[in-house]
Every structure is written in structure tokens, then in C-alpha cells.
Write an enzyme that holds these catalytic residues in place. Structure first.
Site, PDB file in Angstrom:
ATOM      1  N   GLU A 153       0.776  -1.110  -0.066  1.00 59.05           N
ATOM      2  CA  GLU A 153      -0.204   0.003  -0.015  1.00 59.05           C
ATOM      3  C   GLU A 153       1.057   1.297   0.020  1.00 59.05           C
ATOM      4  O   GLU A 153       0.580   2.064   0.894  1.00 59.05           O
ATOM      5  CB  GLU A 153      -0.959  -0.054   1.127  1.00 59.05           C
ATOM      6  CG  GLU A 153      -1.883  -1.155   1.090  1.00 59.05           C
ATOM      7  CD  GLU A 153      -2.586  -1.424   2.473  1.00 59.05           C
ATOM      8  OE1 GLU A 153      -2.657  -0.837   3.343  1.00 59.05           O
ATOM      9  OE2 GLU A 153      -3.539  -2.310   2.259  1.00 59.05           O
ATOM     10  N   ASN A 194       2.081  -4.652  -3.246  1.00 61.52           N
ATOM     11  CA  ASN A 194       0.688  -5.183  -2.978  1.00 61.52           C
ATOM     12  C   ASN A 194      -0.266  -3.768  -2.858  1.00 61.52           C
ATOM     13  O   ASN A 194       0.271  -2.856  -2.078  1.00 61.52           O
ATOM     14  CB  ASN A 194       0.679  -5.881  -2.018  1.00 61.52           C
ATOM     15  CG  ASN A 194      -0.671  -6.704  -1.632  1.00 61.52           C
ATOM     16  OD1 ASN A 194      -1.261  -7.442  -2.680  1.00 61.52           O
ATOM     17  ND2 ASN A 194      -1.099  -6.966  -0.490  1.00 61.52           N
ATOM     18  N   HIS A 230     -10.311  -5.379  -2.636  1.00 63.97           N
ATOM     19  CA  HIS A 230     -11.406  -5.378  -1.525  1.00 63.97           C
ATOM     20  C   HIS A 230     -12.270  -4.484  -2.192  1.00 63.97           C
ATOM     21  O   HIS A 230     -12.405  -3.551  -2.317  1.00 63.97           O
ATOM     22  CB  HIS A 230     -10.914  -4.652  -0.439  1.00 63.97           C
ATOM     23  CG  HIS A 230      -9.704  -5.283   0.236  1.00 63.97           C
ATOM     24  ND1 HIS A 230      -9.950  -6.895   0.910  1.00 63.97           N
ATOM     25  CD2 HIS A 230      -8.311  -5.234   0.404  1.00 63.97           C
ATOM     26  CE1 HIS A 230      -8.994  -7.281   1.317  1.00 63.97           C
ATOM     27  NE2 HIS A 230      -8.014  -6.223   1.204  1.00 63.97           N
ATOM     28  N   GLU A 260      -6.052 -10.231  -2.354  1.00 65.23           N
ATOM     29  CA  GLU A 260      -6.713 -10.263  -1.302  1.00 65.23           C
ATOM     30  C   GLU A 260      -8.236  -9.971  -1.576  1.00 65.23           C
ATOM     31  O   GLU A 260      -9.040  -9.388  -0.962  1.00 65.23           O
ATOM     32  CB  GLU A 260      -6.384  -8.992  -0.483  1.00 65.23           C
ATOM     33  CG  GLU A 260      -5.037  -8.917  -0.108  1.00 65.23           C
ATOM     34  CD  GLU A 260      -4.308  -7.806   0.857  1.00 65.23           C
ATOM     35  OE1 GLU A 260      -5.207  -7.264   1.407  1.00 65.23           O
ATOM     36  OE2 GLU A 260      -3.319  -7.940   1.297  1.00 65.23           O
ATOM     37  N   ASP A 262     -12.194  -9.936  -1.617  1.00 66.33           N
ATOM     38  CA  ASP A 262     -13.473 -10.083  -0.937  1.00 66.33           C
ATOM     39  C   ASP A 262     -14.341  -9.291  -1.661  1.00 66.33           C
ATOM     40  O   ASP A 262     -14.179  -8.099  -2.235  1.00 66.33           O
ATOM     41  CB  ASP A 262     -13.288  -9.960   0.319  1.00 66.33           C
ATOM     42  CG  ASP A 262     -12.747  -8.812   0.909  1.00 66.33           C
ATOM     43  OD1 ASP A 262     -12.458  -7.924   0.378  1.00 66.33           O
ATOM     44  OD2 ASP A 262     -11.971  -8.796   2.137  1.00 66.33           O
TER      45      ASP A 262
END
Ligand code: 9MR
Length: 335
Positions: A153, A194, A230, A260, A262
Site C-alpha cells: 500500500e 501489493n 477489496h 486479497e 473479497d
């Protein structure tokens, strides 16, 4: 007599193209599909106990990302001491079950040890600490952790570099430095940056592209970008947009993994179907992009998610039953 021979060769050529080319293409397609590793972030406290959480994971996944055990606050409890206890247990367990481990994460602005945040650093001191930290951790897991989120990030919402402690004290070179140190410590580990909100087109996507391109041009050892993804049923890229975005990063010669995923839902009717559609389109984009080699979700059952179980963001429900999203993942990946 030359003419029939020529015709025959021509026919043979056409037949070969018709028969062999599709076979080859199919084979390439099959390889790309079977090559995708399906992973999830795990709660190590739950995973280590035999029980439904553990068996569900072992049945469906072949790669894990420790949700918290390899973050700096876990590994560096004191200035002069690293604690590999829990992370070692996890890595050992994974090896015993033939599960790959994706290391997460070496350089981030969150989950920093309190002692590090409280201290006033000079540039040489912080550089020396980070170099030692990255080197020691990556070397410690050499041969056991195949890939790392070296940088997590690094961008702010407007696309500028996030003004975290690393940027403030070390300057923008901290990104290239950390990647070089990690590579020196384990030349065979695959190294990633990432990030979230870079799977849609926009200022952050463009900034990430420029950052990655700059690093590649400088010859910095960087293997891939992890698209955190996300998402929510309201906020997600369209399939075509995602494929385009993935293709842009891939053109830099990088892997482009889903790291990641979701998809949080709301209380309205029909949300599980909407969620499944999004899962399917992300999985399909990964399948279609050869640079996408890992498809990982952040958790796997709604009983254990950073979002709280009410948002039901994962492919298995809180009782461990597959949701429409899981069928969608399988379909999207072609399994
Ligand atoms: O899932 C993680 C949660 O248990 C931690 O409390 C949280 C602290 O920042 O981090 C969560 O994981 C994050 C990951 O490390 C980086 N990308 C976003 C993830 C969800 O917040």
C-alpha cells in the site's frame, strides 16, 4: 507432376493448422488454467487446530497468506529482537500440508511495532534498521516462503506516494531499496508490490503503473503486482475494465495476481447473486490473463473476515458451506 505434390502439401498445411493449432492453443489454455494457484489469507489461531476451518481450507486451497503473523509488529516486538515463533510454526505446518506460503508483508505503514512508531529516527538509523530487518526476515524464510509482499500500500488515494514513516524519513528510494535487499537475501523469491484500489482505472491505477514502470526501467528486482481487490457489490471493476487493467500491468513484464479479493454485500435481496457475478468476473479475468498466476481471497469463510461477518464477503458462508460465489470462482477459473 509438380502440381499435385504442391496441392498435397497445401492440404497437409491446412489440415495441420486446423488440427494442431487448436490443440496447442488448448494446451496453452489448460496450462494457464491449471497454473493458477488458489489461495487465501488465514487466521493462524484457527488454522492450527484440527476442525472445520482447517479441513475446509485444506480441501480447497493450495496457498496461504498469513493474515497477521508476518507483519512487523509480530516479527519485531523489540528493537533488538526478532520473534519468528508463530510464523515458523505456520510455515512448518504449511510445508507439512504442501501449502505454498505468500509472505505478507515487509514494508507497510500499519501494524508497526509501537517502539518503532514512538522513536524519532534519523535517516541513516531507519535505513540501517530496515535493511537489517528485510534482510534477516527474507533470509530466515529462504526456500520456505516463495513470494513476498515486499511493499504494501505505497500509494495515497490521489496517486501520490503515501506519506508514511518510510517516505518521510527515507525518501522515495525506500521502495527500490527494500526490493533490492529482499532480492539479495533470497534471489529465488518472487517479489511483489501489493495495493488496493488499483484494479479499476483511475488516478491510483495510473500512478501505480508509473511507479512499476519506473522501477522496471531502473532494473529493480520486482516480479509482480498484487491487486488486493477489496470490492463491494456497489464498487467493483467491470470484467472488461479489469482485463484491460491487468493487461497494462502485465505489459511491463510483471505477474499480476489477485491477492486479497473479497466482495462485501449489503442487506438488499439478490446480493449473493450479485456477489457471485463479481467473483466470477474476477476469476475469469485472472484465467484469461497469463500473467495472473495466483487467485487469493482475504479469508475464505464469512465466519472470519476483517470486515466482520455481517458483510459476508467470502466464498464460503459462516457454517463453511459453499456460497454461489464459490461455484462462480470455480466456473471463472474453468475448474
Ligand atoms: O485482516 C487483517 C486484520 O486482521 C488486521 O487487523 C488489519 C490491520 O491493519 O489488517 C488486515 O489485513 C489487511 C492486509 O494486511 C493489507 N490489506 C488490507 C487487509 C484488510 O484490512
Amino acid at each position: 507432376m509438380a502440381q499435385p505434390r504442391f496441392l498435397m502439401l497445401l492440404l497437409l498445411g491446412v489440415a495441420a493448422t486446423l488440427v494442431v493449432r487448436p490443440l496447442l492453443t488448448d494446451e496453452v489454455g489448460a496450462k494457464a488454467r491449471s497454473g493458477i494457484v488458489v489461495g487465501a489469507a488465514v487466521d493462524w489461531g484457527l488454522l492450527q487446530q484440527p476442525g472445520p476451518y482447517q479441513s475446509l481450507f485444506l480441501e480447497h486451497y493450495s496457498s496461504l497468506t498469513p493474515e497477521n503473523e508476518m507483519k512487523m509488529d509480530a516479527l519485531a516486538p523489540a528493537p533488538d529482537r526478532l520473534d519468528f515463533g508463530r510464523a515458523d510454526d505456520l510455515v512448518e505446518w504449511a510445508a507439512a500440508h504442501h501449502i505454498k506460503v505468500h509472505g505478507h508483508t515487509l514494508v507497510w505503514h500499519r501494524q508497526l511495532p509501537a517502539w518503532l512508531e514512538q522513536r524519532r529516527w534519523t535517516r541513516p538509523e531507519l535505513a540501517a534498521f530496515l535493511r537489517r530487518y528485510v534482510t534477516t526476515v527474507v533470509r530466515h524464510f529462504r526456500g520456505r516462503v516463495g513470494s513476498w509482499d515486499v511493499i504494501n500500500e505505497p500509494l495515497a488515494a490521489d496517486g501520490s506516494l503515501r506519506r508514511n514513516v518510510w517516505l518521510r524519513v527515507l525518501g522515495r528510494g525506500y521502495i527500490a531499496d527494500a526490493l533490492r535487499w529482499a532480492h539479495a537475501a533470497d534471489p529465488s523469491a518472487r517479489l511483489y508490490i501489493n495495493e488496493f484500489d488499483v484494479e479499476r482505472n483511475g488516478p491510483k491505477r495510473r500512478a501505480m503503473y508509473r511507479l512499476l514502470r519506473g522501477l522496471k526501467r531502473q532494473g529493480v528486482p520486482l516480479d509482480g503486482i498484487g491487486l488486493q481487490a477489496h470490492l463491494t457489490t456497489q464498487w467493483h471493476p467491470g470484467g472488461r475494465e479489469l482485463r484491460w487493467v491487468m493487461g497494462r500491468y502485465a505489459a511491463l513484464g510483471l505477474r499480476v495476481d489477485v491477492s486479497e479479493l473479497d466482495v462485501a454485500i449489503g442487506p438488499q435481496a439478490g446480493e449473493l447473486t450479485r456477489q457471485a457475478r463479481i467473483y466470477r468476473s474476477v476469476a475469469a479475468a485472472c484465467r484469461q490473463e497469463p500473467a495472473c498466476q495466483r487467485f487469493a481471497t482475504w479469508g475464505f469463510t464469512d465466519s472470519s473476515t476483517w470486515l466482520g461477518s455481517g458483510r459476508r464477503p467470502l466464498p464460503f458462508d459462516a457454517a463453511g458451506q459453499p456460497k454461489p460465489a464459490w461455484q462462480a470462482v470455480r466456473a471463472g477459473l474453468g475448474r
